[in-house]
Scaffold this active site. Structure first.
Site, PDB file in Angstrom:
ATOM      1  N   SER A 165      11.535  51.728  22.952  1.00 36.65           N
ATOM      2  CA  SER A 165      12.191  51.372  23.521  1.00 36.65           C
ATOM      3  C   SER A 165      12.646  50.626  25.181  1.00 36.65           C
ATOM      4  O   SER A 165      13.599  50.436  25.568  1.00 36.65           O
ATOM      5  CB  SER A 165      14.094  51.912  22.711  1.00 36.65           C
ATOM      6  OG  SER A 165      14.759  51.904  21.747  1.00 36.65           O
ATOM      7  N   SER A 207      15.857  49.384  22.425  1.00 33.07           N
ATOM      8  CA  SER A 207      16.844  49.398  22.398  1.00 33.07           C
ATOM      9  C   SER A 207      17.845  49.644  23.920  1.00 33.07           C
ATOM     10  O   SER A 207      18.802  48.685  24.430  1.00 33.07           O
ATOM     11  CB  SER A 207      18.141  50.847  21.724  1.00 33.07           C
ATOM     12  OG  SER A 207      16.997  51.375  22.027  1.00 33.07           O
ATOM     13  N   LYS A 232      20.979  53.528  31.136  1.00 34.36           N
ATOM     14  CA  LYS A 232      21.563  53.031  29.936  1.00 34.36           C
ATOM     15  C   LYS A 232      22.326  54.052  29.203  1.00 34.36           C
ATOM     16  O   LYS A 232      22.562  55.312  29.971  1.00 34.36           O
ATOM     17  CB  LYS A 232      20.313  53.237  29.244  1.00 34.36           C
ATOM     18  CG  LYS A 232      19.919  53.172  27.505  1.00 34.36           C
ATOM     19  CD  LYS A 232      18.785  53.550  27.113  1.00 34.36           C
ATOM     20  CE  LYS A 232      19.119  52.530  25.264  1.00 34.36           C
ATOM     21  NZ  LYS A 232      17.739  53.136  24.684  1.00 34.36           N
TER      22      LYS A 232
HETATM   23  N1  GLN Z   1      13.657  49.784  17.611  1.00 30.18           N
HETATM   24  C1  GLN Z   1      12.901  50.819  17.284  1.00 30.18           C
HETATM   25  C2  GLN Z   1      14.802  52.002  15.772  1.00 30.18           C
HETATM   26  O1  GLN Z   1      15.420  50.675  15.491  1.00 30.18           O
HETATM   27  C3  GLN Z   1      13.144  52.119  18.030  1.00 30.18           C
HETATM   28  C4  GLN Z   1      14.443  52.954  19.054  1.00 30.18           C
HETATM   29  C5  GLN Z   1      14.636  53.710  19.947  1.00 30.18           C
HETATM   30  O2  GLN Z   1      13.355  53.739  20.130  1.00 30.18           O
HETATM   31  N2  GLN Z   1      15.320  53.943  20.489  1.00 30.18           N
HETATM   32  O3  GLN Z   1      14.856  52.697  15.845  1.00 30.18           O
END
Ligand code: GLN
Length: 504
Positions: A178, A154, A79
Site C-alpha cells: 500500500s 491503499s 494517511k
Molecule cells: N492491496 C492489498 C490489500 O488489499 C494491500 C493493502 C495494504 O498494503 N494496506 O490487502
C-alpha cells in the site's frame, strides 16, 4: 517555480537562505490544494489552522536564530489511519467517521517534535484494504497523471497528494504494497521499511504482522530524510526492534558498481503487461550500464504468495476489527433493543463491502475445523516464502521486480471482480510476508505516458542499500519526475520533457 513544487531538502535550503518563510511555503501548498483538490480529492480532512500555526512556530524559531532540522516547516500529508490527537482519524470508514483519537501515533509525535507542518489526513481504502482507494467509505481519489484512473492504494491519497503538489511529503502504511503500489502509479518514491523498523503505535491495525508505516516522497533524498525522522525503537510497540538505526542520508551515494541485483524469473511471467515489462527491462539495462551485476534468482514458492497473503491478512483483520462493536469507538447504531443487536447493526451500517468480505474470509480461515487447513497452512507457506528470500539473498544484495504488473488502471475497471484487484498485489505482498524492506521508484513510462515503478527488495534492515541503489538510478536518469498533467486521458509520451526517461 512555485514553492509547492520543491522537495523537502530544497525547501530546507530555501528556509536556511531565508528566501521564503515557512508561512509562505504552507500558503503556496494550500493555494495548490485549493486549485487542484476538486479534481484529485486526496484529502479526507484538511488541518489548515494547525498547519499555519506550525509554520508560524518554525518562522519564530528561525527569527530567534535557532537551528532548524531538515523537516522543520515542511508540509506533510498523513494517511488517515495514523492517529492524530484531537484530529479526526477515520481510516476512510463510516464506522470511524467522527472518531477523534485521544493520542497521536509515535511517528506523528516524532514528526511534530521536529517541526513538521501537518496539512491534513489523506484518503485511503477503508481500513487500508484495497489497491485503488475505491474502497474508501467516502470517495475515490484520482490519479494526477490521468484523472480517469486510480492512484493505487491503499495509500492512494498520500501518493496522489505528493504527486499533484498538494503535499511535499507523505506517510503511508504498507500491509501488502500500500505504499509501493500507489507510489508506482503516481510516479513518486515509496519505501516500506523492514518490519519492526518504524513504530506501529497509533497506526490503526489492519494485519498486525504485516503493517509498516513508511515515506512517500518526490525523490530518494526526501525518502532518506523522512526515514531518519520515523525509524527507531519505540517501547510502546512490542514488535519494534531495539537496535542502532543509521543516518539514512549517508547512503545517498550515486554509485552501485558491483551491486548484485537478483532478478527472480517468477516475477516476469504471465500477467506482466508488455509496457511495464519494457520499462523495467530498460531500467535493468541502465542499472547494468551503471555497473550493477544482474543475477538470475528463483523464488519458487511465489505462486502461493497471493493465497498466503489473503489468508494471513484477512485472519488478522477479522481479529483486529472485532473491536468496532459500537461501544468503544466511533459509530453506534441507534434504537437497538439490546447490545448484541446494536453491535450487529453498527457493523452492518459502518463497514463497507470489502471490509465485510475480509472479515468473513478471515473468520472462516480461523474457525475450528478450517484453521489447520487454511490459516496454519498459510503460516507454513509463509515460512517457505521467507526461506526463498534467504536463499536468493545468498546470491544477490537486492531483488528487483516491477512494483505492479500494470500501470494505473481505470476507475471502476476492477471493482466488480475483487480477485482481479487482489492480483495487482502480486509483486508487493511477499516483502510483507517476509518482513523485508522494499522501495518503489519511478523508472520510466508505460502506456499513455503513465509512470512505471521499479521495486527493489532488500535484506532485513538493509534500507541503506535500497536507498543507495534508488538514489544512483535517480541521479543518473532523471532526478525529478515531471509534473503530472492533471487531466483525463493520460499524456502523450512525446510530450514528456527530456531528461525524464523518454529521451532514449
Ligand atoms: N492491496 C492489498 C490489500 O488489499 C494491500 C493493502 C495494504 O498494503 N494496506 O490487502
Amino acid at each position: 517555480m512555485e514553492l509547492y513544487e520543491y522537495t523537502a531538502h530544497e525547501l530546507h535550503d530555501i528556509l536556511l537562505r531565508k528566501e521564503a518563510s515557512a508561512r509562505e511555503i504552507v500558503e503556496s501548498v494550500f493555494r495548490r490544494i485549493d486549485e487542484v483538490e476538486p479534481l484529485v480529492r486526496a484529502y479526507i480532512t484538511l488541518t489548515r489552522e494547525e498547519a499555519f500555526a506550525a509554520a508560524g512556530a518554525t518562522d519564530a524559531r528561525i527569527a530567534r536564530g535557532e537551528e532548524i532540522g531538515p523537516l522543520d516547516g515542511i508540509p506533510i500529508a498523513l494517511k488517515d489511519n495514523l492517529s492524530t490527537r484531537g484530529i479526526k482519524t477515520t481510516c476512510a470508514s463510516r464506522i470511524l467517521e467522527n472518531y477523534i483519537p485521544p493520542y497521536s501515533a509515535t511517528v506523528v509525535e516524532r514528526l511534530m517534535s521536529q517541526g513538521v507542518v501537518m496539512l491534513g489526513k489523506a484518503n485511503m481504502d477503508e481500513f487500508a484494504m484495497g489497491s485503488s482507494t475505491e474502497n474508501s467509505g467516502f470517495f475515490t481519489t484520482r490519479n494526477p497523471w490521468d484523472l480517469d484512473r486510480v492512484p493505487g492504494g491503499s495509500s492512494g491519497g498520500s501518493a496522489a497528494a505528493v504527486s499533484a503538489g498538494e503535499a511535499v511529503l507523505a506517510l503511508g502504511s504498507d500491509t501488502g504494497g500500500s505504499i509501493r503500489q500507489p507510489a508506482s502509479f503516481c510516479g513518486v518514491v515509496g519505501l516500506k521499511p523492514t518490519y519492526g523498523c518504524v513504530s506501529r503505535y497509533g497506526l490503526v491495525a489492519f494485519a498486525s504482522s504485516l503493517d509498516q508505516i513508511g515515506p512517500i516522497t518526490r525523490d530518494v533524498t526526501d525518502c532518506a530524510i523522512l526515514m531518519n525522522a520515523i525509524a527507531g525503537y519505540d517501547p510502546r510497540d512490542s514488535t519494534s526492534v531495539n537496535r542502532e538505526y543509521p543516518d539514512y542520508t549517508q547512503y545517498l551515494i550515486p554509485d552501485i558498481k558491483g551491486l548484485k541485483i537478483g532478478v527472480p524469473k517468477e516475477y516476469f511471467g504471465e500477467g506482466l503487461a508488455p509496457d511495464v515489462r519494457e520499462a523495467i527491462e530498460q531500467a535493468m539495462n541502465r542499472l547494468q550500464d551503471m555497473g550493477a551485476i544482474l543475477v538470475d534468482v528463483s523464488l519458487p514458492h511465489s505462486e502461493y504468495a497471493l493465497a498466503t497473503y489473503y489468508l494471513v491478512a484477512t485472519a488478522e483483520a477479522s481479529s483486529n476489527l472485532a473491536r468496532y462493536d459500537g461501544v468503544r469507538y466511533g459509530l453506534r447504531a441507534k434504537g437497538a433493543p439490546d447490545s448484541v443487536t446494536m453491535a450487529k447493526r453498527t457493523r452492518k451500517e459502518g463497514f463497507g463491502a470489502e471490509v465485510k468480505r475480509r472479515i468473513m474470509l478471515g473468520t472462516y480461515a480461523l474457525s475450528s475445523g478450517y484453521y489447520d487447513a487454511y490459516y496454519l497452512k498459510a503460516l507454513k507457506v509463509r515460512t517457505l516464502l521467507i526461506q526463498d528470500f534467504e536463499r536468493a539473498f545468498e546470491a544477490c544484495d537486492v531483488v528487483l521486480s516491477p512494483t505492479s504488473p500494470t500501470v494505473a488502471f481505470r476507475i471502476g475497471e476492477k471493482t466488480k471482480d475483487p480477485l482481479s484487484m487482489y492480483l495487482s498485489d502480486i509483486y508487493t505482498i511477499t516483502a510483507n510476508l517476509a518482513a523485508l524492506p522494499g522501495i518503489s521508484f519511478p523508472c520510466g513510462f508505460g502506456q499513455d505516458g503513465l509512470p512505471v515503478g521499479l521495486q527493489l527488495l532488500g535484506k532485513h534492515f538493509d534500507e541503506p542499500t535500497l536507498i543507495r541503489a534508488a538514489y544512483a538510478f535517480e541521479t543518473a536518469w532523471g532526478p525529478r519526475s515531471p509534473k503530472p498533467p492533471l487531466q483525463t486521458g493520460g499524456r502523450d509520451r512525446a510530450s514528456i520533457p527530456a531528461g525524464s526517461f523518454s529521451d532514449d
